[in-house]
Each structure stands twice: as structure tokens, then as C-alpha cells.
Write a protein that holds these residues in place. Structure first.
Motif, PDB file in Angstrom:
ATOM      1  N   VAL A   1      43.096  38.923  29.303  1.00 21.31           N
ATOM      2  CA  VAL A   1      44.062  37.837  29.505  1.00 21.31           C
ATOM      3  C   VAL A   1      45.481  38.398  29.501  1.00 21.31           C
ATOM      4  N   LYS A   2      45.772  39.246  28.536  1.00 16.55           N
ATOM      5  CA  LYS A   2      47.117  39.817  28.399  1.00 16.55           C
ATOM      6  C   LYS A   2      47.466  40.719  29.591  1.00 16.55           C
ATOM      7  N   ASN A   3      46.506  41.506  30.048  1.00 22.98           N
ATOM      8  CA  ASN A   3      46.766  42.475  31.114  1.00 22.98           C
ATOM      9  C   ASN A   3      46.674  41.894  32.520  1.00 22.98           C
ATOM     10  N   ASN A   4      46.128  40.699  32.654  1.00 18.12           N
ATOM     11  CA  ASN A   4      45.946  40.079  33.974  1.00 18.12           C
ATOM     12  C   ASN A   4      46.380  38.616  33.973  1.00 18.12           C
ATOM     13  N   PRO A   5      47.606  38.327  33.556  1.00 22.38           N
ATOM     14  CA  PRO A   5      48.014  36.918  33.428  1.00 22.38           C
ATOM     15  C   PRO A   5      47.960  36.153  34.750  1.00 22.38           C
ATOM     16  N   ASP A   6      48.117  36.841  35.869  1.00 18.92           N
ATOM     17  CA  ASP A   6      48.086  36.179  37.171  1.00 18.92           C
ATOM     18  C   ASP A   6      46.695  35.672  37.543  1.00 18.92           C
ATOM     19  N   LYS A   7      45.673  36.140  36.861  1.00 15.41           N
ATOM     20  CA  LYS A   7      44.304  35.720  37.156  1.00 15.41           C
ATOM     21  C   LYS A   7      43.877  34.487  36.359  1.00 15.41           C
ATOM     22  N   PHE A   8      44.727  34.043  35.442  1.00 15.28           N
ATOM     23  CA  PHE A   8      44.385  32.922  34.585  1.00 15.28           C
ATOM     24  C   PHE A   8      45.432  31.824  34.736  1.00 15.28           C
ATOM     25  N   PRO A   9      45.070  30.689  35.340  1.00 15.88           N
ATOM     26  CA  PRO A   9      46.018  29.575  35.469  1.00 15.88           C
ATOM     27  C   PRO A   9      46.549  29.144  34.103  1.00 15.88           C
ATOM     28  N   ASP A  10      47.749  28.588  34.105  1.00 14.87           N
ATOM     29  CA  ASP A  10      48.419  28.201  32.861  1.00 14.87           C
ATOM     30  C   ASP A  10      47.578  27.290  31.972  1.00 14.87           C
ATOM     31  N   ASP A  11      46.848  26.360  32.573  1.00 15.66           N
ATOM     32  CA  ASP A  11      46.089  25.409  31.750  1.00 15.66           C
ATOM     33  C   ASP A  11      44.675  25.887  31.452  1.00 15.66           C
ATOM     34  N   TYR A  12      44.373  27.131  31.762  1.00 12.23           N
ATOM     35  CA  TYR A  12      43.044  27.678  31.522  1.00 12.23           C
ATOM     36  C   TYR A  12      42.898  28.241  30.109  1.00 12.23           C
TER      37      TYR A  12
END
Length: 99
Positions: free
Chosen positions: A49-60
Motif C-alpha cells: 500500500v505504501k509503495n504503490n499508492p496509485d494502485k489503491f483508490p482513496d476509499d479502498y
């Protein structure tokens, strides 16, 4: 005819359903339970999650407050929920983001 794969998928579905909790009007699963599903350590989930923030939508992903975590732990005081967790866990929504 029931196959091994369908039985296995049913077991996984049941396990996931039993781990879902309600937080802030979302159905969520703890980071440690996600780690169990993927057979990795919880810290690996949080690193992803920390290293790939663009892969996780804000509300995920929701970061629990201390009060939310304490309240959640008290509801499950007889279970190993959270065990000896030092850090307040993240939770993941079951919102379908097309992935």
C-alpha cells in the motif's frame, strides 16, 4: 458435480465473509486478514500500500483511529482479533473498483 476448486472457493468465500466488519458505513476487512488470504505477513500488505499508492483508490483503504480500534477490539475480546497488535491496523473496503 462439486469439484475441489468449487469447494475450495466456497471455503474462501465463507472465510472472507466471516472476517468482514462494519466501520464508518463500509464493509471492511483488517489488513491482517488480507495478509492471511494472500499468505503473506501483514507488513507486506502495508508495504504494498505504501509503495504503490496509485494502485489503491482513496476509499479502498481506511486507517482506523485509536478509538475505532479500541472499540473494535472490545467487541471481540474473546477472539484473537488483533492479537498483540502494536500498530493500529488499516482496513480494506470491499468496494469493487473494477479490479
Amino acid at each position: 458435480m462439486t469439484t475441489f476448486n468449487s469447494v475450495n472457493q466456497q471455503s474462501i468465500d465463507l472465510m472472507v465473509a466471516n472476517k468482514i466488519i462494519d466501520i464508518r458505513d463500509y464493509k471492511v476487512i483488517l489488513d491482517s486478514d488480507v495478509a492471511i488470504l494472500y499468505e503473506v505477513e501483514t507488513k507486506r500488505i502495508n508495504e504494498a500500500v505504501k509503495n504503490n499508492p496509485d494502485k489503491f483508490p482513496d476509499d479502498y483503504i481506511i486507517e482506523l483511529s485509536k478509538n475505532e480500534w479500541e472499540g473494535l477490539k472490545s467487541k471481540f475480546s474473546t477472539s484473537p482479533l488483533g492479537g498483540g497488535k502494536v500498530k493500529i491496523p488499516k482496513v480494506f473496503t470491499n468496494t469493487n473498483h473494477g479490479t
